[in-house]
Design an enzyme around this catalytic site. Structure first.
Site, PDB file in Angstrom:
ATOM      1  N   ILE A 231       8.547 -23.152  -2.076  1.00  0.00           N
ATOM      2  CA  ILE A 231       9.568 -22.300  -2.676  1.00  0.00           C
ATOM      3  C   ILE A 231       9.106 -21.789  -4.038  1.00  0.00           C
ATOM      4  CG2 ILE A 231      10.828 -24.207  -3.766  1.00  0.00           C
ATOM      5  CD1 ILE A 231      12.352 -21.031  -2.168  1.00  0.00           C
ATOM      6  N   ALA A 232       8.305 -22.585  -4.751  1.00  0.00           N
ATOM      7  CA  ALA A 232       7.777 -22.149  -6.044  1.00  0.00           C
ATOM      8  C   ALA A 232       6.831 -20.968  -5.867  1.00  0.00           C
ATOM      9  CB  ALA A 232       7.059 -23.304  -6.739  1.00  0.00           C
TER      10      ALA A 232
ATOM     11  N   SER B 156       3.595 -29.308 -13.277  1.00  0.00           N
ATOM     12  CA  SER B 156       3.513 -30.101 -12.059  1.00  0.00           C
ATOM     13  C   SER B 156       3.302 -31.564 -12.441  1.00  0.00           C
ATOM     14  CB  SER B 156       2.365 -29.611 -11.177  1.00  0.00           C
ATOM     15  OG  SER B 156       2.254 -30.379  -9.994  1.00  0.00           O
ATOM     16  N   ARG B 157       3.377 -32.439 -11.460  1.00  0.00           N
ATOM     17  CA  ARG B 157       3.095 -33.850 -11.714  1.00  0.00           C
ATOM     18  C   ARG B 157       1.606 -34.098 -11.904  1.00  0.00           C
ATOM     19  NH1 ARG B 157       5.305 -36.746  -6.582  1.00  0.00           N
ATOM     20  NH2 ARG B 157       4.403 -34.844  -5.690  1.00  0.00           N
TER      21      ARG B 157
ATOM     22  N   TYR C  58       5.691 -32.316 -16.660  1.00  0.00           N
ATOM     23  CA  TYR C  58       6.859 -31.492 -16.966  1.00  0.00           C
ATOM     24  C   TYR C  58       7.187 -31.551 -18.453  1.00  0.00           C
ATOM     25  CZ  TYR C  58       7.248 -31.358 -11.928  1.00  0.00           C
ATOM     26  OH  TYR C  58       6.983 -31.167 -10.592  1.00  0.00           O
TER      27      TYR C  58
ATOM     28  N   HIS D 218      16.121 -32.677  -9.757  1.00  0.00           N
ATOM     29  CA  HIS D 218      16.789 -31.509 -10.333  1.00  0.00           C
ATOM     30  C   HIS D 218      17.545 -31.882 -11.609  1.00  0.00           C
ATOM     31  CE1 HIS D 218      16.880 -28.967  -6.379  1.00  0.00           C
ATOM     32  NE2 HIS D 218      15.653 -29.230  -6.824  1.00  0.00           N
TER      33      HIS D 218
ATOM     34  N   LYS E  78      18.707 -24.964  -5.416  1.00  0.00           N
ATOM     35  CA  LYS E  78      19.760 -25.678  -4.690  1.00  0.00           C
ATOM     36  C   LYS E  78      19.121 -26.860  -3.945  1.00  0.00           C
ATOM     37  CE  LYS E  78      18.346 -24.704  -0.540  1.00  0.00           C
ATOM     38  NZ  LYS E  78      17.978 -25.778   0.404  1.00  0.00           N
TER      39      LYS E  78
ATOM     40  N   ASP F 132      19.747 -30.162   2.271  1.00  0.00           N
ATOM     41  CA  ASP F 132      18.694 -29.167   2.424  1.00  0.00           C
ATOM     42  C   ASP F 132      19.179 -27.916   3.143  1.00  0.00           C
ATOM     43  OD1 ASP F 132      15.546 -28.502   3.619  1.00  0.00           O
ATOM     44  OD2 ASP F 132      15.807 -29.261   1.600  1.00  0.00           O
TER      45      ASP F 132
END
Length: 353
Positions: free
Chosen positions: A13-14, A34-35, A58, A79, A97, A178
């Site tokens: 989605i990113a 990112s991690r 982050y 989130h 979402k 989801d």
């Protein structure tokens, strides 16, 4: 004025969101977090982000003062924490979402945004697509009379993979958050918060809900809504809004329909409303705002229509608002309350993170 965007997260989605930013001449992707440094670098290579602004944490992204708004695209379970991180660092946030994993988290996110004086909105992208804009217009005009029933489902079979986020309880997995959030949000858009919630579902081997139906009822007018979501079955993935004088059908996929079928007193009309493209003349009409020229042509479908919500965020910021009038923060918390009620009835509990 151009807005400087960052993306927190590097999943699919990113990548779509990064492509969507390319539709708007006043939106610039300047940073990613990112991690892991490796995934940040790979994402930066794919989307032209300068090496010095690809962050392997982050927290480092939050410290970048050259960012106006952060799109939070991390797993559901993060989130809440990531939104708080960026709000407290003085950044606006568009959070993917579902807004959080429960209403308590959602309420804290809203309270923090207001305390910090920062913009916050749930990225319920469907709300901003041409078809959903048209739905609101048709209902407001009384084209189908009083809305009495809203139906929607979204589901497809997936092989159980405990390492995948949708099957991972710790990441807020499951069909409801989801997929089911889409028809539940549609009902909320048209009917508000339900007076009663009934849910029936099955939990899988990893503990997440894999198959669920939610029935809601409303005090005003006796309306009802039905939402179904599944990781086990191929559902129709359609929606339908029934009113006292007609109906509106949302063909698959109901969360991003390309057209609407409107049945009313004067007959049946099929409206073509492509999700990913803008109007035929190349302009991007913002409901309640001004037209902004598109950077790319009407035939460009990159980003899948995610740019509509970006335009809305920027329009609200430009007008001095810190929230949305299309996806209000109070409604995001309300939708989470409905999801909480449904989860409680099927015994679905997420671990404390």
């Amino acid at each position: 004025m151009s807005y400087r965007w960052a993306i927190a997260g590097t999943g699919s989605i990113a990548h779509q969101f990064a492509a969507a930013l390319g539709h708007l001449p006043d939106a610039e992707l300047v940073a990613v977090g990112s991690r892991r440094q490796r995934t940040a670098d790979e994402f930066g290579d794919a989307h032209g982000i300068p090496p010095g602004r690809r962050y392997g944490s982050y927290e480092r992204l939050a410290a970048d003062d050259g960012v106006d708004v952060v799109y939070v695209a991390s797993p559901h379970s993060h989130h809440h924490s990531h939104t708080l991180l960026f709000l407290r660092a003085g950044r606006g946030v568009l959070c993917e979402k579902p807004f959080a994993v429960d209403a308590e988290q959602a309420a804290e996110m809203v309270a923090t945004a207001r305390a910090q004086g920062q913009f916050l909105m749930e990225a319920m992208w469907s709300r901003f697509l041409p078809a959903y804009v048209k739905i609101r217009e048709l209902v407001a005009a009384g084209t189908i009379g009083t809305v009495l029933a809203v139906e929607g489902d979204f589901g497809f079979p997936l092989p159980v993979d405990p390492t995948h986020r949708v099957f991972d309880l710790a990441q807020g997995g499951g069909a409801l958050l989801d997929l089911g959030v889409y028809p539940i949000s549609l009902a909320s858009m048209l009917l508000g918060e339900p007076a009663q919630v009934a849910a029936f579902g099955q939990l899988g081997s990893t503990g997440v809900d894999e198959h669920i139906a939610v029935l809601t009822s409303y005090r005003d007018g006796g309306a009802v809504a039905v939402a179904k979501a599944s990781l086990r079955a191929s559902l129709a993935c359609t929606g339908r809004i029934a009113g006292s004088a007609g109906s509106i059908e949302l063909p698959a996929f109901m969360h991003c329909p390309e057209e609407l079928v409107v049945r009313g007193r004067s007959g049946t009309e099929r409206l073509s409303l492509p999700a990913a493209s803008d109007s035929a003349d190349g302009s991007n009409p913002e409901p309640g705002g001004t037209d902004v020229p598109a950077r790319q042509g009407d035939g460009d479908r990159s980003g899948g229509g995610l740019h509509h919500q970006v335009r809305h965020v920027q329009s609200r910021l430009r007008a001095g608002h810190l929230d949305s009038d299309v996806m209000p923060l109070e409604e995001s918390v309300s939708v989470m309350r409905t999801l909480d009620a449904a989860r409680a009835q099927i015994g679905l509990r997420y671990p404390i993170i």
